[in-house]
Motif scaffolding. Sequence first.
Motif, PDB file in Angstrom:
ATOM      1  N   PHE A   1      -2.269   8.759  13.922  1.00  0.00           N
ATOM      2  CA  PHE A   1      -2.269   7.300  13.797  1.00  0.00           C
ATOM      3  C   PHE A   1      -0.973   6.879  13.116  1.00  0.00           C
ATOM      4  CE2 PHE A   1      -2.622   3.489  11.320  1.00  0.00           C
ATOM      5  CZ  PHE A   1      -3.000   2.589  12.302  1.00  0.00           C
ATOM      6  N   SER A   2      -0.261   5.981  13.781  1.00  0.00           N
ATOM      7  CA  SER A   2       0.901   5.356  13.130  1.00  0.00           C
ATOM      8  C   SER A   2       0.873   3.879  13.498  1.00  0.00           C
ATOM      9  CB  SER A   2       2.203   6.008  13.583  1.00  0.00           C
ATOM     10  OG  SER A   2       2.340   5.891  14.982  1.00  0.00           O
ATOM     11  N   HIS A   3       1.565   3.059  12.714  1.00  0.00           N
ATOM     12  CA  HIS A   3       1.433   1.612  12.927  1.00  0.00           C
ATOM     13  C   HIS A   3       2.110   1.158  14.204  1.00  0.00           C
ATOM     14  CE1 HIS A   3      -0.757   0.388   9.377  1.00  0.00           C
ATOM     15  NE2 HIS A   3      -0.154   1.376   8.769  1.00  0.00           N
ATOM     16  N   SER A   4       3.332   1.611  14.429  1.00  0.00           N
ATOM     17  CA  SER A   4       3.954   1.301  15.702  1.00  0.00           C
ATOM     18  C   SER A   4       4.159   2.622  16.407  1.00  0.00           C
ATOM     19  CB  SER A   4       5.292   0.583  15.515  1.00  0.00           C
ATOM     20  OG  SER A   4       6.306   1.516  15.215  1.00  0.00           O
ATOM     21  N   HIS A   5       4.604   2.530  17.635  1.00  0.00           N
ATOM     22  CA  HIS A   5       4.749   3.733  18.426  1.00  0.00           C
ATOM     23  C   HIS A   5       5.649   4.748  17.734  1.00  0.00           C
ATOM     24  CE1 HIS A   5       4.280   5.702  22.301  1.00  0.00           C
ATOM     25  NE2 HIS A   5       5.498   6.161  22.126  1.00  0.00           N
ATOM     26  N   GLU A   6       6.644   4.255  17.028  1.00  0.00           N
ATOM     27  CA  GLU A   6       7.639   5.187  16.500  1.00  0.00           C
ATOM     28  C   GLU A   6       7.727   5.167  14.993  1.00  0.00           C
ATOM     29  OE1 GLU A   6      11.153   4.285  18.798  1.00  0.00           O
ATOM     30  OE2 GLU A   6      10.397   5.651  20.315  1.00  0.00           O
ATOM     31  N   SER A   7       6.785   4.540  14.335  1.00  0.00           N
ATOM     32  CA  SER A   7       6.901   4.502  12.879  1.00  0.00           C
ATOM     33  C   SER A   7       6.310   5.775  12.283  1.00  0.00           C
ATOM     34  CB  SER A   7       6.213   3.255  12.319  1.00  0.00           C
ATOM     35  OG  SER A   7       4.836   3.284  12.585  1.00  0.00           O
TER      36      SER A   7
ATOM     37  N   VAL B   1       1.608   1.674   1.159  1.00  0.00           N
ATOM     38  CA  VAL B   1       1.726   0.466   1.971  1.00  0.00           C
ATOM     39  C   VAL B   1       1.235   0.684   3.406  1.00  0.00           C
ATOM     40  CG1 VAL B   1       4.118   0.832   2.689  1.00  0.00           C
ATOM     41  CG2 VAL B   1       3.279  -1.512   2.367  1.00  0.00           C
ATOM     42  N   PHE B   2       1.190   1.937   3.847  1.00  0.00           N
ATOM     43  CA  PHE B   2       0.718   2.212   5.211  1.00  0.00           C
ATOM     44  C   PHE B   2      -0.800   2.275   5.308  1.00  0.00           C
ATOM     45  CE2 PHE B   2       4.876   4.438   5.031  1.00  0.00           C
ATOM     46  CZ  PHE B   2       5.554   3.570   5.864  1.00  0.00           C
ATOM     47  N   GLY B   3      -1.472   2.479   4.191  1.00  0.00           N
ATOM     48  CA  GLY B   3      -2.922   2.553   4.262  1.00  0.00           C
ATOM     49  C   GLY B   3      -3.503   2.988   2.929  1.00  0.00           C
ATOM     50  N   SER B   4      -4.669   2.418   2.621  1.00  0.00           N
ATOM     51  CA  SER B   4      -5.338   2.820   1.382  1.00  0.00           C
ATOM     52  C   SER B   4      -5.964   4.194   1.577  1.00  0.00           C
ATOM     53  CB  SER B   4      -6.435   1.804   1.051  1.00  0.00           C
ATOM     54  OG  SER B   4      -7.471   1.926   2.006  1.00  0.00           O
TER      55      SER B   4
ATOM     56  N   VAL C   1      -9.763   7.019   9.002  1.00  0.00           N
ATOM     57  CA  VAL C   1      -8.964   7.340  10.192  1.00  0.00           C
ATOM     58  C   VAL C   1      -8.948   8.850  10.412  1.00  0.00           C
ATOM     59  CG1 VAL C   1      -6.635   7.296  11.150  1.00  0.00           C
ATOM     60  CG2 VAL C   1      -7.581   5.247  10.055  1.00  0.00           C
TER      61      VAL C   1
END
Lengths: 290, 807
Positions: free
Chosen positions: A186-192, A260-263, A270
């Motif tokens: 799991f990542s926020h955008s395709h390439e992050s 900042v990406f996830g708690s 996830v």
Amino acid sequence: MKAPPFGYRRVSSAAEAADALRELGSDARILAGGQSLLPMLSVRIASPSHLVDIGRADDLRHITADNGSLRIGAAATQWSVENDQATTAAAPLLADAISRAGQVPIRHRGTVVGSIAHADPSAEIPAAVLASGATLIAASTGSEREISADDFFQGPYMTALEEGELLREVRIDRWPDGTGHAFEEFSHSHESWPVVTAAVLVLLNGGTIDRVAIAMSGVDGRPVRAGQAEHELTGQAPTPELLAEAAQSATRDLEPFSDVFGSGRYRKRVATALVRRALTTATTRAGGGA
Amino acid sequence: MTIPDVREHTTEKNWIGKSIPRLEDRRFLLGKGGYIDDLVLPNMLEVALVRSIYPHARIVSIDTSEAEALPGVAAVVTGAQAAEMTDPLPDFGPDPENHPWRCLAVDKVRYNGEGVVAIAAESRAIAEDAAELVVIEYEPLEPIVDPMAAKEDGSPLVHETLGTNIAFHREFTFGEVDADFEGADRIISDTLHWGRSGGQPIETVGAVADYDDASGMMSIHANSLSFTSYLFMLAGTLRVPSNKLDMHPVSAGGSFGSKLWEVKTPTIAGMLSRLCGRPVKFLQDRMENISNGDHHGSDRRYEVDLAVMNDGTLRSIKITTVEDYGAYIQFGVGHHGNALAQVTGPYKMSSVYYDVTAVLTNKCQQGAYRGFGSEVGNWVLERMVDLAAAELEMDPAEIRRRNFLEPDQFPYFIPTGNVYDSGDYGGVLDKALELADYAGWRQRQTEARAEGRNVGIGICTCQERSVFSATEFWFWFDEPGAPVSSMPESVTLDVDALGNITATLYSCAMWGNSPETMVAQLVGEEFDVDPQTVNVVYASSNQGLPATGPGGSRFTVMVAGAVEVASAKIKKKGAAIAAHLLEANVEDLTWVNGGFEVAGTPTARMELADIAIQAHLFKHGLPEEIESGLEASHVYDHPYTTMPNDDRTDLGVFYPFMGHACHIAVVEVDPDTGKVDFLDYAAVHDCGTMVNPRSLCGHIVGGTAQGIGTSLLEEFVYDDDGVLQTPSFAEYVIPTSMDVPELKIGHQETPSPYTPHGIKGGGEAGRMMAPAAISAAIDDALRDHGVRVRRLPATPERIVDWIDGGG
Ligand SMILES: Cc1cc2nc3c(=O)[nH]c(=O)nc-3n(C[C@H](O)[C@H](O)[C@H](O)COP(=O)(O)OP(=O)(O)OC[C@H]3O[C@@H](n4cnc5c(N)ncnc54)[C@H](O)[C@@H]3O)c2cc1C
């Protein structure tokens, strides 16, 4: 964002690299693909006295598969590894993981071993390496030692490498034919940057799980194996319920960090979903019906 | 001014409406775009800043001695020293004297990332080395992060001299709000929160300043400043005479508003150039741009009530909003003025209540970002219309259609006093429903849901106001400092001896848009020449005419007016020359296909080139009163603005050319991770007559991509202690081409009756709509989970929290 001043030495072999590390002392650092190190220099969170560039060390660029074991040298780029037939045959899980790590131009420079040495707690490659039960070869002047992946990763950006040691090679023993693999991310955008990943290998024998490996990243300060869940699965017939339960137990005791990406709570949720999906895919690929 | 005359638009056009390749592309694709970082002047220094690690702290002491001693360092300037050399930065906000904004912090720092010390050195690397040697002692103060707490009495203060953190508060009432609410069948209410994001140019803001102490000339090459009529304010900051400041516009790798009035970078470069007697380059790095770029986008909390009838008729809206402006407020609440231009959307609504509170906190201040605050208004209105549709169990397309203004109702004055020039909203909706295959998707949605998949469809129908007037910068004040009313755009057209045309632009127009292509197509249309042969150049401000530049989707409309009149001037002179040489009466000449000919005698004709060479070289063959040369300039004023009334119950006409669009998003949400994937996306836009459909599509695609970022990914996150958690692209995630769906784009052309060729602006495009469509699609996908998007960005984690029952 400019690097602070540093010395630079290019070496042409593993031995030269080890010698350079010994000679230049604890403030020297290996420069492999530079895809993590150079950004760290640019924002000045690292200020090594010297960089020892192994990019042109010919005896570190190898990708070989022999006797059922894959060996990847410290200067082999991620791109060359993921597109290498020996790798895709012997360690398809690693190849999948690499293909999710950053963008193609980054992978043309970044190395597999560099990602392992860097030991980012969310990174893809360390998770796949851990699931694969890989062995890391550390070299210093005149000596070498083997470190199991289980022992190698010690915390965020912390490994079992000692001062003066170069991570020379990673060795992955091939799992038997018919092993199913799956890498989920799991990542926020395709390439992050990856937030959570799950790497799974499953081997079936007559409808039951003979061998299974589950590793996750982004849920702890280092990539982790889900030993308890592996234990619960072994010897069982893979039903959807069983895999879902195993995914629950894979993450039950985790207390992931928050950023900042996830708690931590979100990461755990996830991770559970990704492990379930990876188990499902890997089992299917292994010929199971789950 | 009353309503201007309605123009006749011909449909026969040679170049307008053609998707010609952009004139700009070649040099950018060849790497010859000439960005700020490409500019290297002899003997040039480079700048780095020491920026605050604290959100709020008193500066106790600064020791620069070690930094000064580093070889290669030319100057180290603290905020206090900078205040000796420069005046506060120009600021259009309320009470600037009570929250002075300076190029470097003095006495205290007010946000994480604020500049404290500037260093000029032989290279940026050396300047950064020196920055590490500056020793600053801070006394940390309590950070002011939550705007709701900040506006309460007793909160610590961002600016002590202001005595409050509320920089501005005002209620506006337009029309009979109370009566409209009393007569309503239902009041639909909700609380909404639009999070902070911003434009992300590829090249950040940069300036190369070169002060010449012999002439006293301060030359600054910058990619950030337009508004040439207001540059005297920057001259004031730099303490140079206004006629000794010369701004050279430099191409920018994107602005999206974020470079609109970025004065800090040119100020620091100019100050250091003067101090050091050498050219100085200051180019922000990414972290500076994000944390100290003075151009964060809107950050608003809303309480909204919508008065509706049971048949879906919308009557009135009450909006109460608190905006977190950050540590300064350079444009005041102009962003809300923008929203008020189209606050009732495409709908017939007879009254509006609007209550705005602007709060200061310890964050980087707001500037401009594509939409300038009106995109937030669009999202809020559409969220409310969706809620009304849900409560009334109406189809979201139907409730919209029922309330649309009809094509014959234009020009239409909305309750705030702004006018909508023209529109055909039903036409756009029909096109969009067809393009998206709305009926088909509803069918496929039913099938997908039967398989347990969370597929949703969202529709929005939004306005895109274009071409602002100067009044929106002050009409929210009772007693504005300067009730300015000019915002012109200018051009010079020069036909050389061979008939080749050069167009000179006067604003910093190249911000990733297509100003050269626009001008060339407009000139091509006027003179029947291939636009690719038109040479387009940019003048520096000191040799300039007044110009405003891009912003508020105004450039193309405004430059079209300038080109139209300048062309007419040239043609008038050309006709006089041709009449003389053809021995005909001027009245008998007509312009046909690139030249003048005597009506009815096509053989008696002169091409533009024939006329031009006569005008340039053969004075004695011309009538005595005709001067040599063939050029003309025109300063084009806004074609339709009016002043607000005194009590501001009528804001006047300030954003009259009203575009419109319908976006339809089809998404699937993964309930395990909260991730949103696009299955389809259709966008139909109407911005009047299109000059270049292809470059307009570029705006729609780029704007929609930004809208996707705003909706799902992008947020400047400050933690509870006021520390910026997203200082670089590693943390501030923008959508990549892989995250943006292939858009189905359609157009409708409803020309403006008041602009040249009927053009309306289209530059802010998709970002004005996408958040509303995407929010609605997420709601629809997760309707079984009772999810309603009330906050953006709808990050995956927020979505799973909403699924889990957080709201
Ligand atoms: C835009 C971008 C996106 C990225 N996205 C991802 C992503 O999605 N996932 C991800 O995992 N990574 C990502 N990365 C990081 C990147 O993949 C790095 O390549 C990788 O982490 C390190 O490999 P390298 O060869 O570049 O190592 P370097 O950057 O050269 O070194 C990294 C660290 O490891 C040490 N080191 C390297 N090799 C050795 C060795 N042989 N022995 C001892 N120490 C060594 C170095 O001294 C340094 O401390 C991204 C990077 C960029 C720039």
